[in-house]
Scaffold this motif. Structure first.
Motif, PDB file in Angstrom:
ATOM      1  N   ALA A  42       0.841  -1.211   0.000  1.00 21.38           N
ATOM      2  CA  ALA A  42       0.000   0.000   0.000  1.00 21.38           C
ATOM      3  C   ALA A  42       0.871   1.254   0.000  1.00 21.38           C
ATOM      4  N   LEU A  43       1.942   1.236   0.790  1.00 19.17           N
ATOM      5  CA  LEU A  43       2.843   2.409   0.833  1.00 19.17           C
ATOM      6  C   LEU A  43       3.524   2.635  -0.510  1.00 19.17           C
ATOM      7  N   LYS A  44       3.913   1.525  -1.151  1.00 18.63           N
ATOM      8  CA  LYS A  44       4.597   1.621  -2.441  1.00 18.63           C
ATOM      9  C   LYS A  44       3.662   2.245  -3.477  1.00 18.63           C
ATOM     10  N   HIS A  45       2.408   1.815  -3.466  1.00 22.24           N
ATOM     11  CA  HIS A  45       1.430   2.329  -4.436  1.00 22.24           C
ATOM     12  C   HIS A  45       1.251   3.836  -4.263  1.00 22.24           C
ATOM     13  N   LEU A  46       1.133   4.269  -3.013  1.00 23.89           N
ATOM     14  CA  LEU A  46       0.997   5.717  -2.783  1.00 23.89           C
ATOM     15  C   LEU A  46       2.288   6.440  -3.162  1.00 23.89           C
ATOM     16  N   GLY A  47       3.430   5.819  -2.812  1.00 20.60           N
ATOM     17  CA  GLY A  47       4.724   6.444  -3.125  1.00 20.60           C
ATOM     18  C   GLY A  47       4.905   6.674  -4.614  1.00 20.60           C
ATOM     19  N   GLU A  48       4.425   5.706  -5.413  1.00 22.64           N
ATOM     20  CA  GLU A  48       4.594   5.802  -6.869  1.00 22.64           C
ATOM     21  C   GLU A  48       3.748   6.908  -7.487  1.00 22.64           C
ATOM     22  N   ALA A  49       2.769   7.419  -6.715  1.00 24.94           N
ATOM     23  CA  ALA A  49       1.913   8.491  -7.256  1.00 24.94           C
ATOM     24  C   ALA A  49       2.687   9.802  -7.381  1.00 24.94           C
ATOM     25  N   GLY A  50       3.846   9.900  -6.702  1.00 23.62           N
ATOM     26  CA  GLY A  50       4.669  11.101  -6.825  1.00 23.62           C
ATOM     27  C   GLY A  50       3.980  12.362  -6.332  1.00 23.62           C
ATOM     28  N   LEU A  51       3.270  12.246  -5.208  1.00 22.32           N
ATOM     29  CA  LEU A  51       2.599  13.426  -4.640  1.00 22.32           C
ATOM     30  C   LEU A  51       3.623  14.440  -4.151  1.00 22.32           C
ATOM     31  N   ALA A  52       3.271  15.702  -4.190  1.00 22.26           N
ATOM     32  CA  ALA A  52       4.137  16.732  -3.610  1.00 22.26           C
ATOM     33  C   ALA A  52       4.297  16.457  -2.118  1.00 22.26           C
ATOM     34  N   GLY A  53       5.472  16.790  -1.583  1.00 24.50           N
ATOM     35  CA  GLY A  53       5.821  16.433  -0.208  1.00 24.50           C
ATOM     36  C   GLY A  53       4.776  16.801   0.828  1.00 24.50           C
ATOM     37  N   GLY A  54       4.247  18.014   0.735  1.00 25.12           N
ATOM     38  CA  GLY A  54       3.279  18.470   1.739  1.00 25.12           C
ATOM     39  C   GLY A  54       2.013  17.637   1.719  1.00 25.12           C
ATOM     40  N   ILE A  55       1.535  17.343   0.533  1.00 20.77           N
ATOM     41  CA  ILE A  55       0.301  16.538   0.412  1.00 20.77           C
ATOM     42  C   ILE A  55       0.569  15.120   0.899  1.00 20.77           C
ATOM     43  N   ARG A  56       1.729  14.572   0.509  1.00 23.14           N
ATOM     44  CA  ARG A  56       2.062  13.203   0.937  1.00 23.14           C
ATOM     45  C   ARG A  56       2.080  13.117   2.463  1.00 23.14           C
ATOM     46  N   GLU A  57       2.674  14.109   3.091  1.00 24.19           N
ATOM     47  CA  GLU A  57       2.724  14.092   4.564  1.00 24.19           C
ATOM     48  C   GLU A  57       1.336  14.164   5.183  1.00 24.19           C
ATOM     49  N   GLN A  58       0.459  14.960   4.586  1.00 21.24           N
ATOM     50  CA  GLN A  58      -0.915  15.039   5.116  1.00 21.24           C
ATOM     51  C   GLN A  58      -1.605  13.686   4.988  1.00 21.24           C
ATOM     52  N   PHE A  59      -1.446  13.031   3.831  1.00 19.93           N
ATOM     53  CA  PHE A  59      -2.093  11.727   3.606  1.00 19.93           C
ATOM     54  C   PHE A  59      -1.504  10.665   4.551  1.00 19.93           C
ATOM     55  N   LEU A  60      -0.186  10.677   4.674  1.00 22.63           N
ATOM     56  CA  LEU A  60       0.498   9.587   5.396  1.00 22.63           C
ATOM     57  C   LEU A  60       0.427   9.744   6.909  1.00 22.63           C
ATOM     58  N   ALA A  61       0.157  10.947   7.400  1.00 23.32           N
ATOM     59  CA  ALA A  61       0.152  11.120   8.850  1.00 23.32           C
ATOM     60  C   ALA A  61      -0.692  12.303   9.314  1.00 23.32           C
ATOM     61  N   GLY A  62      -0.485  13.467   8.736  1.00 25.67           N
ATOM     62  CA  GLY A  62      -1.053  14.703   9.287  1.00 25.67           C
ATOM     63  C   GLY A  62      -2.560  14.631   9.504  1.00 25.67           C
ATOM     64  N   ASN A  63      -3.280  14.136   8.504  1.00 34.30           N
ATOM     65  CA  ASN A  63      -4.744  14.160   8.603  1.00 34.30           C
ATOM     66  C   ASN A  63      -5.251  13.209   9.686  1.00 34.30           C
ATOM     67  N   THR A  64      -4.675  12.006   9.751  1.00 31.80           N
ATOM     68  CA  THR A  64      -5.112  11.038  10.770  1.00 31.80           C
ATOM     69  C   THR A  64      -4.692  11.521  12.158  1.00 31.80           C
ATOM     70  N   CYS A  65      -3.515  12.146  12.254  1.00 32.10           N
ATOM     71  CA  CYS A  65      -3.078  12.686  13.550  1.00 32.10           C
ATOM     72  C   CYS A  65      -4.063  13.735  14.040  1.00 32.10           C
ATOM     73  N   ARG A  66      -4.500  14.622  13.155  1.00 27.90           N
ATOM     74  CA  ARG A  66      -5.465  15.651  13.572  1.00 27.90           C
ATOM     75  C   ARG A  66      -6.785  15.029  13.991  1.00 27.90           C
TER      76      ARG A  66
END
Ligand SMILES: [Zn+2]
Length: 283
Positions: free
Chosen positions: A250-274
């Motif tokens: 699952a991480l690899k699939h998201l990683g391959e999407a090449g999201l901009a760093g800020g968005i990737r961080e929100q998806f991978l942690a920031g949003n669930t943390c909030r």
């Protein structure tokens, strides 16, 4: 830090006697194939360690009987106690047994569980619009600030075990009725992010988050970019659906999407943390 917002763990005794659980409609749908993987809390934590995941949301499944809900909730509460920095637990109730369900949510809140999930009204025999069944449950979840994580189904596309019929058409009137509650719609809400382009849907979905569970089975990788544009980048939660899908894949699939760093961080942690009040520096 990475947070996986959608995993499932089971008590070891459920895994040992999985044959006997096949009488339950949700369990049968998801696990009658002996290849369908089940995992304990310890297996989840070792998968997290292997994949650099700090915290996982571990959910139950949509049991039909109150007794199975209780047993699973006990295990989830114990897993959270043993791994307080690593696991956030979502338990299960059977809302058709209203009195039991309300008491069980109170008990879950006391034992540190943070919501209900992965709710399967279609397999638990519940009509979401039956307010005699759902209103008391939604009220007590709201009072405790607990989240409802709901399975969601795409209206089209291939059929797979557990797909069900919780399509946007079914989910949206329910969300509108309880719009003050906080929801996680699994599997991209079956396509609801697209409808957030309608101002009235955006408004009723103001407390709705979408997880990415099982994306490699369902969608092209372009979905990560497109969903960020549709809903804004603050509503998408990375989730794997471990152990049905490995966290690494699952991480690899998201990683391959090449999201901009800020968005990737929100998806991978920031949003669930909030959403769950996790402080990354504590992990
Ligand atoms: Zn699901």
């Amino acid at each position: 830090m990475i947070v996986d917002a959608h995993t499932h763990i089971f008590p070891p005794e459920f895994i040992e006697c999985r044959e006997s659980l096949l009488a339950d409609p949700c369990f049968r749908e998801l696990y009658s194939n002996p290849q369908a993987k089940m995992a304990t809390a310890e297996q989840l934590v070792s998968s997290m360690d292997e994949n650099g995941i700090g915290v996982s949301i571990a959910a139950a499944i949509g049991w039909s009987s109150h007794e199975l809900c209780r047993q699973h909730n006990d295990y989830l509460a114990q897993a959270v106690k043993q791994h307080p920095d690593r696991i956030i637990g979502l338990g299960m109730v059977q809302p058709r047994q209203t009195g039991h369900a309300i008491k069980e949510i109170e008990r879950m809140a006391e034992s540190g569980l943070r919501g209900v999930g992965e709710f399967r009204p279609d397999l638990q025999g519940i009509d979401l619009m039956d307010s005699t069944v759902m209103q008391p449950v939604m009220q007590v979840l709201d009072e405790h600030g607990m989240v409802l994580m709901l399975h969601s189904s795409e209206p089209g596309g291939h059929i797979y075990p557990g797909k069900g019929n919780l399509t946007p058409e079914t989910l949206l009137p329910f969300i509108e009725r309880y719009a003050q509650n906080r929801f996680i719609l699994a599997h991209w809400g079956g396509g609801i992010p697209f409808y957030e382009l309608q101002p009235e849907i955006k408004k009723i979905c103001r407390n709705v988050y979408y997880d990415t569970a099982a994306t490699p089975y369902l969608y092209e990788g372009r979905i990560y970019h497109l969903a960020a544009q549709l809903t804004g980048e603050n509503k998408i939660l990375f989730g794997s659906d471990y152990p049905l899908l490995s966290q690494g894949r699952a991480l690899k699939h998201l990683g391959e999407a090449g999201l901009a760093g800020g968005i990737r961080e929100q998806f991978l942690a920031g949003n669930t943390c909030r959403l769950f009040g996790i402080h990354p520096e504590d992990v």
